[in-house]
Design a protein around this motif. Sequence first.
Motif, PDB file in Angstrom:
ATOM      1  N   GLY A  16      38.107  10.380  62.655  1.00  0.00           N
ATOM      2  CA  GLY A  16      38.132  11.739  62.108  1.00  0.00           C
ATOM      3  C   GLY A  16      39.419  12.167  61.421  1.00  0.00           C
ATOM      4  N   THR A  17      40.404  11.275  61.317  1.00  0.00           N
ATOM      5  CA  THR A  17      41.693  11.723  60.771  1.00  0.00           C
ATOM      6  C   THR A  17      41.753  11.729  59.247  1.00  0.00           C
ATOM      7  N   ARG A  18      40.871  10.968  58.607  1.00  0.00           N
ATOM      8  CA  ARG A  18      40.893  10.929  57.137  1.00  0.00           C
ATOM      9  C   ARG A  18      39.462  10.885  56.588  1.00  0.00           C
ATOM     10  N   GLY A  19      39.358  11.164  55.292  1.00  0.00           N
ATOM     11  CA  GLY A  19      38.125  10.894  54.553  1.00  0.00           C
ATOM     12  C   GLY A  19      36.880  11.604  55.067  1.00  0.00           C
ATOM     13  N   ILE A  20      35.785  10.847  55.102  1.00  0.00           N
ATOM     14  CA  ILE A  20      34.480  11.395  55.449  1.00  0.00           C
ATOM     15  C   ILE A  20      34.453  11.883  56.902  1.00  0.00           C
ATOM     16  N   GLY A  21      35.114  11.141  57.795  1.00  0.00           N
ATOM     17  CA  GLY A  21      35.166  11.543  59.204  1.00  0.00           C
ATOM     18  C   GLY A  21      35.893  12.868  59.380  1.00  0.00           C
ATOM     19  N   SER A  39      40.971   7.926  66.413  1.00  0.00           N
ATOM     20  CA  SER A  39      41.480   7.027  65.371  1.00  0.00           C
ATOM     21  C   SER A  39      42.515   6.129  66.039  1.00  0.00           C
ATOM     22  N   ARG A  40      43.068   5.185  65.264  1.00  0.00           N
ATOM     23  CA  ARG A  40      44.031   4.247  65.856  1.00  0.00           C
ATOM     24  C   ARG A  40      45.449   4.767  65.805  1.00  0.00           C
ATOM     25  N   ASN A  41      45.735   5.736  64.928  1.00  0.00           N
ATOM     26  CA  ASN A  41      47.105   6.200  64.707  1.00  0.00           C
ATOM     27  C   ASN A  41      47.346   7.525  65.448  1.00  0.00           C
ATOM     28  N   CYS A  64      41.859   5.356  69.831  1.00  0.00           N
ATOM     29  CA  CYS A  64      40.886   4.314  70.169  1.00  0.00           C
ATOM     30  C   CYS A  64      40.650   3.431  68.964  1.00  0.00           C
ATOM     31  N   ASP A  65      40.721   2.145  69.154  1.00  0.00           N
ATOM     32  CA  ASP A  65      40.306   1.210  68.127  1.00  0.00           C
ATOM     33  C   ASP A  65      38.821   0.914  68.360  1.00  0.00           C
ATOM     34  N   ALA A  66      37.989   1.468  67.512  1.00  0.00           N
ATOM     35  CA  ALA A  66      36.538   1.361  67.706  1.00  0.00           C
ATOM     36  C   ALA A  66      36.015  -0.064  67.582  1.00  0.00           C
ATOM     37  N   SER A  67      36.852  -0.988  67.101  1.00  0.00           N
ATOM     38  CA  SER A  67      36.391  -2.378  67.022  1.00  0.00           C
ATOM     39  C   SER A  67      36.588  -3.123  68.344  1.00  0.00           C
ATOM     40  N   ASN A  92      28.730   8.004  63.931  1.00  0.00           N
ATOM     41  CA  ASN A  92      29.372   6.687  63.837  1.00  0.00           C
ATOM     42  C   ASN A  92      29.889   6.508  62.423  1.00  0.00           C
ATOM     43  N   ASN A  93      31.148   6.869  62.221  1.00  0.00           N
ATOM     44  CA  ASN A  93      31.733   6.918  60.875  1.00  0.00           C
ATOM     45  C   ASN A  93      32.686   5.767  60.569  1.00  0.00           C
ATOM     46  N   VAL A  94      33.350   5.230  61.603  1.00  0.00           N
ATOM     47  CA  VAL A  94      34.378   4.204  61.362  1.00  0.00           C
ATOM     48  C   VAL A  94      33.822   3.024  60.564  1.00  0.00           C
ATOM     49  N   ILE A 157      29.701  -9.372  53.299  1.00  0.00           N
ATOM     50  CA  ILE A 157      29.755  -9.086  54.741  1.00  0.00           C
ATOM     51  C   ILE A 157      29.638  -7.574  54.967  1.00  0.00           C
ATOM     52  N   TYR A 158      30.376  -6.807  54.158  1.00  0.00           N
ATOM     53  CA  TYR A 158      30.268  -5.345  54.227  1.00  0.00           C
ATOM     54  C   TYR A 158      28.819  -4.918  53.995  1.00  0.00           C
ATOM     55  N   GLY A 159      28.204  -5.459  52.939  1.00  0.00           N
ATOM     56  CA  GLY A 159      26.818  -5.113  52.621  1.00  0.00           C
ATOM     57  C   GLY A 159      25.878  -5.427  53.776  1.00  0.00           C
ATOM     58  N   TYR A 190      30.499   5.858  45.816  1.00  0.00           N
ATOM     59  CA  TYR A 190      31.953   6.051  45.854  1.00  0.00           C
ATOM     60  C   TYR A 190      32.368   7.488  46.161  1.00  0.00           C
ATOM     61  N   ILE A 191      33.168   7.638  47.215  1.00  0.00           N
ATOM     62  CA  ILE A 191      33.687   8.924  47.659  1.00  0.00           C
ATOM     63  C   ILE A 191      35.212   8.798  47.679  1.00  0.00           C
ATOM     64  N   ARG A 192      35.907   9.769  47.126  1.00  0.00           N
ATOM     65  CA  ARG A 192      37.369   9.664  47.029  1.00  0.00           C
ATOM     66  C   ARG A 192      38.017   9.799  48.416  1.00  0.00           C
ATOM     67  N   THR A 193      38.399   8.674  49.021  1.00  0.00           N
ATOM     68  CA  THR A 193      39.075   8.650  50.330  1.00  0.00           C
ATOM     69  C   THR A 193      40.126   7.530  50.303  1.00  0.00           C
ATOM     70  N   SER A 194      40.903   7.458  51.401  1.00  0.00           N
ATOM     71  CA  SER A 194      41.954   6.440  51.473  1.00  0.00           C
ATOM     72  C   SER A 194      41.398   5.014  51.459  1.00  0.00           C
ATOM     73  N   LEU A 195      40.094   4.881  51.821  1.00  0.00           N
ATOM     74  CA  LEU A 195      39.475   3.544  51.850  1.00  0.00           C
ATOM     75  C   LEU A 195      39.372   2.936  50.446  1.00  0.00           C
TER      76      LEU A 195
HETATM   77  P1  NDP Z   1      38.967   6.068  55.395  1.00  0.00           P
HETATM   78  O1  NDP Z   1      39.558   4.706  55.481  1.00  0.00           O
HETATM   79  O2  NDP Z   1      39.480   7.020  54.364  1.00  0.00           O
HETATM   80  O3  NDP Z   1      39.033   6.767  56.828  1.00  0.00           O
HETATM   81  C1  NDP Z   1      38.642   6.039  57.939  1.00  0.00           C
HETATM   82  C2  NDP Z   1      38.919   6.824  59.203  1.00  0.00           C
HETATM   83  O4  NDP Z   1      38.499   6.038  60.309  1.00  0.00           O
HETATM   84  C3  NDP Z   1      40.390   7.098  59.425  1.00  0.00           C
HETATM   85  O5  NDP Z   1      40.491   8.288  60.178  1.00  0.00           O
HETATM   86  C4  NDP Z   1      40.838   5.878  60.220  1.00  0.00           C
HETATM   87  O6  NDP Z   1      42.021   6.133  60.989  1.00  0.00           O
HETATM   88  C5  NDP Z   1      39.628   5.665  61.101  1.00  0.00           C
HETATM   89  N1  NDP Z   1      39.443   4.276  61.509  1.00  0.00           N
HETATM   90  C6  NDP Z   1      39.380   3.181  60.713  1.00  0.00           C
HETATM   91  N2  NDP Z   1      39.210   2.078  61.456  1.00  0.00           N
HETATM   92  C7  NDP Z   1      39.179   2.473  62.752  1.00  0.00           C
HETATM   93  C8  NDP Z   1      39.029   1.794  63.989  1.00  0.00           C
HETATM   94  N3  NDP Z   1      38.882   0.467  64.043  1.00  0.00           N
HETATM   95  N4  NDP Z   1      39.031   2.528  65.124  1.00  0.00           N
HETATM   96  C9  NDP Z   1      39.183   3.869  65.077  1.00  0.00           C
HETATM   97  N5  NDP Z   1      39.327   4.566  63.949  1.00  0.00           N
HETATM   98  C10 NDP Z   1      39.320   3.873  62.789  1.00  0.00           C
HETATM   99  O7  NDP Z   1      37.408   5.774  55.179  1.00  0.00           O
HETATM  100  P2  NDP Z   1      36.208   6.648  54.534  1.00  0.00           P
HETATM  101  O8  NDP Z   1      36.256   8.039  54.974  1.00  0.00           O
HETATM  102  O9  NDP Z   1      36.115   6.311  53.113  1.00  0.00           O
HETATM  103  O10 NDP Z   1      34.975   5.888  55.221  1.00  0.00           O
HETATM  104  C11 NDP Z   1      34.253   6.376  56.325  1.00  0.00           C
HETATM  105  C12 NDP Z   1      32.930   5.625  56.378  1.00  0.00           C
HETATM  106  O11 NDP Z   1      32.219   5.816  55.158  1.00  0.00           O
HETATM  107  C13 NDP Z   1      33.076   4.099  56.549  1.00  0.00           C
HETATM  108  O12 NDP Z   1      32.087   3.623  57.428  1.00  0.00           O
HETATM  109  C14 NDP Z   1      32.845   3.573  55.137  1.00  0.00           C
HETATM  110  O13 NDP Z   1      32.347   2.248  55.142  1.00  0.00           O
HETATM  111  C15 NDP Z   1      31.808   4.572  54.649  1.00  0.00           C
HETATM  112  N6  NDP Z   1      31.695   4.625  53.186  1.00  0.00           N
HETATM  113  C16 NDP Z   1      32.754   5.060  52.402  1.00  0.00           C
HETATM  114  C17 NDP Z   1      32.613   5.105  51.040  1.00  0.00           C
HETATM  115  C18 NDP Z   1      33.715   5.561  50.139  1.00  0.00           C
HETATM  116  O14 NDP Z   1      33.583   5.406  48.897  1.00  0.00           O
HETATM  117  N7  NDP Z   1      34.809   6.120  50.633  1.00  0.00           N
HETATM  118  C19 NDP Z   1      31.355   4.704  50.380  1.00  0.00           C
HETATM  119  C20 NDP Z   1      30.338   4.284  51.297  1.00  0.00           C
HETATM  120  C21 NDP Z   1      30.515   4.248  52.629  1.00  0.00           C
HETATM  121  P3  NDP Z   1      43.014   4.904  61.436  1.00  0.00           P
HETATM  122  O15 NDP Z   1      43.066   3.959  60.260  1.00  0.00           O
HETATM  123  O16 NDP Z   1      44.300   5.559  61.739  1.00  0.00           O
HETATM  124  O17 NDP Z   1      42.388   4.279  62.635  1.00  0.00           O
END
Ligand code: NDP
Length: 256
Positions: A16-21, A39-41, A64-67, A92-94, A157-159, A190-195
């Motif tokens: 939940g710290t960045r992006g869609i979460g 999140s991990r940080n 928490c490292d969700a992996s 389930n967003n990670v 693999i992602y797919g 595509y969604i504008r996030t750090s990923l």
């Molecule tokens: P970001 O990388 O921008 O954000 C991911 C978030 O999850 C961060 O808060 C990060 O914090 C946390 N996170 C990542 N890995 C772990 C982990 N192992 N354990 C716990 N927390 C974790 O990603 P998006 O918001 O872009 O992506 C969210 C979801 O949307 C993903 O499943 C992605 O595959 C999916 N998606 C994204 C798209 C896009 O264009 N952005 C398109 C399609 C799907 P920290 O790194 O500190 O742990």
Amino acid sequence: DSRWSLHGMTALVTGGTRGIGNATVEELAGFGARVHTCSRNEEELNKCLKEWEGKGFVVTGSVCDASSSVQREKLIEEVGSVFHGKLNILVNNVGTNIRKPTTDYSAEEFSKIFATNFESAYHLSQIAHPLLKASGAGSIVFISSVAGLLHIGSGSIYGASKGAINQLTKNLACEWAKDNIRTNCVAPWYIRTSLVEYLLDDKVFLDKIVSRTPLQRVGDPKEVSSLVGFLCLPAAAYITGQVISVDGGFTVNGFN
Ligand code: NDP
């Protein structure tokens, strides 16, 4: 109208710290839910928790490292204790990615992508089941990707990990309907996030994406979280087992 409120409900949003979460935490809290995230940080998590407190949202968090299976067990224990044994919503967003030609992947890379994207979502749903059932009205939302529906050049693999999530959505919807747990999936383009920031900063890449997208732009995290929020609302009580794309029309654009 209580159909459009999450007041009195509890939610776990992973990552939940960045992006869609991050947008999803705010969406659900805005509808009145109490939210736990991870999140991990630790530093970034604490910064977010402080910001949410300032906005008047009730949000708690765990590092928490969700992996990691062990850390997932610990997270669900914490969620059970924070919410007194009842969880209405699990998002389930990670997710993560390593982009390569299939011939170049190592076994370690395969394991990392599958553990983060699929195994974490599968196992968290499994171990959260008692809490979701106890809530009386449970809802799981998976964040997959259009990469789980089509080849988009983001790596096999992602797919495959996202395609597995799309199918799990359907299995759990049928298996857990008797427990009044609904299961749906949101598949973004595509969604504008750090990923993907580094990819979208490349003008040639961005132009290619935009030219294939009928709405002629990439998306914003809030345009994904609004659908996640809707799927969790009582207003969506008859919707289960669905995979819905948030893609500016990309997946219906056969030829242009
Ligand atoms: P970001 O990388 O921008 O954000 C991911 C978030 O999850 C961060 O808060 C990060 O914090 C946390 N996170 C990542 N890995 C772990 C982990 N192992 N354990 C716990 N927390 C974790 O990603 P998006 O918001 O872009 O992506 C969210 C979801 O949307 C993903 O499943 C992605 O595959 C999916 N998606 C994204 C798209 C896009 O264009 N952005 C398109 C399609 C799907 P920290 O790194 O500190 O742990």
